[in-house]
Design a protein around this motif. Sequence first.
Motif, PDB file in Angstrom:
ATOM      1  N   ASN A  79      56.624  71.376  22.953  1.00 21.14           N
ATOM      2  CA  ASN A  79      55.600  70.433  22.519  1.00 21.14           C
ATOM      3  C   ASN A  79      55.172  69.572  23.710  1.00 21.14           C
ATOM      4  N   ILE A  80      53.888  69.330  23.848  1.00 21.56           N
ATOM      5  CA  ILE A  80      53.347  68.466  24.898  1.00 21.56           C
ATOM      6  C   ILE A  80      52.921  67.164  24.241  1.00 21.56           C
ATOM      7  N   ASP A  81      53.373  66.036  24.818  1.00 23.08           N
ATOM      8  CA  ASP A  81      53.121  64.759  24.167  1.00 23.08           C
ATOM      9  C   ASP A  81      52.940  63.653  25.207  1.00 23.08           C
ATOM     10  N   PHE A  82      52.407  62.539  24.756  1.00 25.16           N
ATOM     11  CA  PHE A  82      52.322  61.321  25.557  1.00 25.16           C
ATOM     12  C   PHE A  82      53.130  60.259  24.854  1.00 25.16           C
ATOM     13  N   PHE A  83      53.910  59.512  25.621  1.00 28.39           N
ATOM     14  CA  PHE A  83      54.654  58.370  25.099  1.00 28.39           C
ATOM     15  C   PHE A  83      53.895  57.128  25.532  1.00 28.39           C
ATOM     16  N   TYR A  84      53.574  56.258  24.567  1.00 31.38           N
ATOM     17  CA  TYR A  84      52.868  55.015  24.858  1.00 31.38           C
ATOM     18  C   TYR A  84      53.816  53.858  24.633  1.00 31.38           C
ATOM     19  N   GLY A  85      54.161  53.147  25.697  1.00 27.42           N
ATOM     20  CA  GLY A  85      55.040  52.002  25.579  1.00 27.42           C
ATOM     21  C   GLY A  85      55.776  51.758  26.879  1.00 27.42           C
ATOM     22  N   SER A  86      56.452  50.623  26.958  1.00 26.98           N
ATOM     23  CA  SER A  86      57.201  50.326  28.178  1.00 26.98           C
ATOM     24  C   SER A  86      58.485  49.565  27.888  1.00 26.98           C
ATOM     25  N   THR A  87      58.854  49.472  26.615  1.00 28.33           N
ATOM     26  CA  THR A  87      60.072  48.751  26.280  1.00 28.33           C
ATOM     27  C   THR A  87      61.139  49.735  25.809  1.00 28.33           C
ATOM     28  N   MET A  88      62.390  49.328  25.938  1.00 29.48           N
ATOM     29  CA  MET A  88      63.502  50.171  25.521  1.00 29.48           C
ATOM     30  C   MET A  88      63.484  50.404  24.015  1.00 29.48           C
ATOM     31  N   ALA A  89      63.124  49.391  23.260  1.00 29.13           N
ATOM     32  CA  ALA A  89      63.101  49.543  21.802  1.00 29.13           C
ATOM     33  C   ALA A  89      62.126  50.644  21.383  1.00 29.13           C
ATOM     34  N   VAL A  90      60.946  50.631  21.956  1.00 31.23           N
ATOM     35  CA  VAL A  90      59.930  51.635  21.614  1.00 31.23           C
ATOM     36  C   VAL A  90      60.390  53.021  22.084  1.00 31.23           C
ATOM     37  N   PHE A  91      60.953  53.088  23.288  1.00 31.33           N
ATOM     38  CA  PHE A  91      61.413  54.379  23.813  1.00 31.33           C
ATOM     39  C   PHE A  91      62.563  54.933  22.958  1.00 31.33           C
ATOM     40  N   ASN A  92      63.516  54.089  22.602  1.00 29.75           N
ATOM     41  CA  ASN A  92      64.629  54.550  21.761  1.00 29.75           C
ATOM     42  C   ASN A  92      64.141  54.992  20.384  1.00 29.75           C
ATOM     43  N   ASN A  93      63.146  54.308  19.844  1.00 25.87           N
ATOM     44  CA  ASN A  93      62.550  54.748  18.578  1.00 25.87           C
ATOM     45  C   ASN A  93      61.912  56.122  18.719  1.00 25.87           C
ATOM     46  N   TYR A  94      61.233  56.346  19.842  1.00 28.52           N
ATOM     47  CA  TYR A  94      60.613  57.647  20.112  1.00 28.52           C
ATOM     48  C   TYR A  94      61.694  58.735  20.175  1.00 28.52           C
ATOM     49  N   LEU A  95      62.775  58.461  20.912  1.00 29.13           N
ATOM     50  CA  LEU A  95      63.864  59.428  21.038  1.00 29.13           C
ATOM     51  C   LEU A  95      64.487  59.733  19.685  1.00 29.13           C
ATOM     52  N   ASP A  96      64.710  58.702  18.881  1.00 33.65           N
ATOM     53  CA  ASP A  96      65.292  58.893  17.547  1.00 33.65           C
ATOM     54  C   ASP A  96      64.349  59.673  16.635  1.00 33.65           C
ATOM     55  N   ALA A  97      63.072  59.332  16.665  1.00 31.64           N
ATOM     56  CA  ALA A  97      62.088  60.004  15.808  1.00 31.64           C
ATOM     57  C   ALA A  97      61.982  61.492  16.125  1.00 31.64           C
ATOM     58  N   HIS A  98      62.220  61.857  17.388  1.00 26.77           N
ATOM     59  CA  HIS A  98      62.119  63.256  17.809  1.00 26.77           C
ATOM     60  C   HIS A  98      63.488  63.930  17.911  1.00 26.77           C
ATOM     61  N   ASN A  99      64.542  63.231  17.489  1.00 30.66           N
ATOM     62  CA  ASN A  99      65.910  63.780  17.509  1.00 30.66           C
ATOM     63  C   ASN A  99      66.294  64.339  18.871  1.00 30.66           C
ATOM     64  N   VAL A 100      65.999  63.601  19.927  1.00 31.21           N
ATOM     65  CA  VAL A 100      66.284  64.049  21.292  1.00 31.21           C
ATOM     66  C   VAL A 100      67.785  63.979  21.551  1.00 31.21           C
ATOM     67  N   ASP A 101      68.345  65.097  22.009  1.00 30.59           N
ATOM     68  CA  ASP A 101      69.773  65.181  22.323  1.00 30.59           C
ATOM     69  C   ASP A 101      70.066  64.834  23.777  1.00 30.59           C
ATOM     70  N   ALA A 102      69.148  65.186  24.677  1.00 30.90           N
ATOM     71  CA  ALA A 102      69.346  64.924  26.105  1.00 30.90           C
ATOM     72  C   ALA A 102      67.990  64.843  26.790  1.00 30.90           C
ATOM     73  N   ILE A 103      67.993  64.184  27.954  1.00 28.87           N
ATOM     74  CA  ILE A 103      66.762  63.995  28.719  1.00 28.87           C
ATOM     75  C   ILE A 103      66.962  64.585  30.105  1.00 28.87           C
ATOM     76  N   VAL A 104      65.988  65.346  30.560  1.00 32.48           N
ATOM     77  CA  VAL A 104      66.023  65.926  31.899  1.00 32.48           C
ATOM     78  C   VAL A 104      65.408  64.916  32.867  1.00 32.48           C
ATOM     79  N   ILE A 105      66.110  64.664  33.963  1.00 29.56           N
ATOM     80  CA  ILE A 105      65.603  63.753  34.991  1.00 29.56           C
ATOM     81  C   ILE A 105      64.385  64.417  35.651  1.00 29.56           C
ATOM     82  N   PRO A 106      63.298  63.670  35.903  1.00 32.29           N
ATOM     83  CA  PRO A 106      62.083  64.260  36.490  1.00 32.29           C
ATOM     84  C   PRO A 106      62.347  64.889  37.864  1.00 32.29           C
TER      85      PRO A 106
END
Length: 159
Positions: A83-110
């Motif tokens: 899936n290709i997506d854009f994340f809009y936000g700059s706070t940890m709360a918003v980012f953690n909500n995004y991760l939870d909503a998408h059930n992210v298990d791990a993040i690849v470092i750029p």
Amino acid sequence: MKTLLIPTDFTAQSLQCIPSLAQQYYPKKLNIILVHMLKITDSISELLMLSRRSAEYRHIPDNFYVRCRELEKDYSHLINHINIDFFYGSTMAVFNNYLDAHNVDAIVIPHDNYQMLFKNSIDPEVLIAKSGKRTISITETPGIMANIVAEEVELIEQQ
């Protein structure tokens, strides 16, 4: 099924790790979210139109979409969906909500040459470092994917 978030600048370099990741997580299938992170605007009118935005999607090269579909097809036994997506936000709360909503298990470092594409693009490593999610580093040698190293000791056997 595992879900991995991969920050992308819509170059082939951001897709280079996908085959190795898919093989690393075998026999589990992967859902992959390719995301570019953008600071949210302060403009009320832009915020009202945010859900209808497609301006950013116009900057994704056609060959990037094509390569994503090729990876899905070539690794259909390892990859469920890209899936290709854009994340809009700059706070940890918003980012953690995004991760939870998408059930992210791990993040690849750029990757090393990650590009900020827009004036409001943000460095994904800032949010990733503070997220508390498991991260995966991609180490590269010139032109060749050398290996993938999980930063935590918990590897596939425990998952």
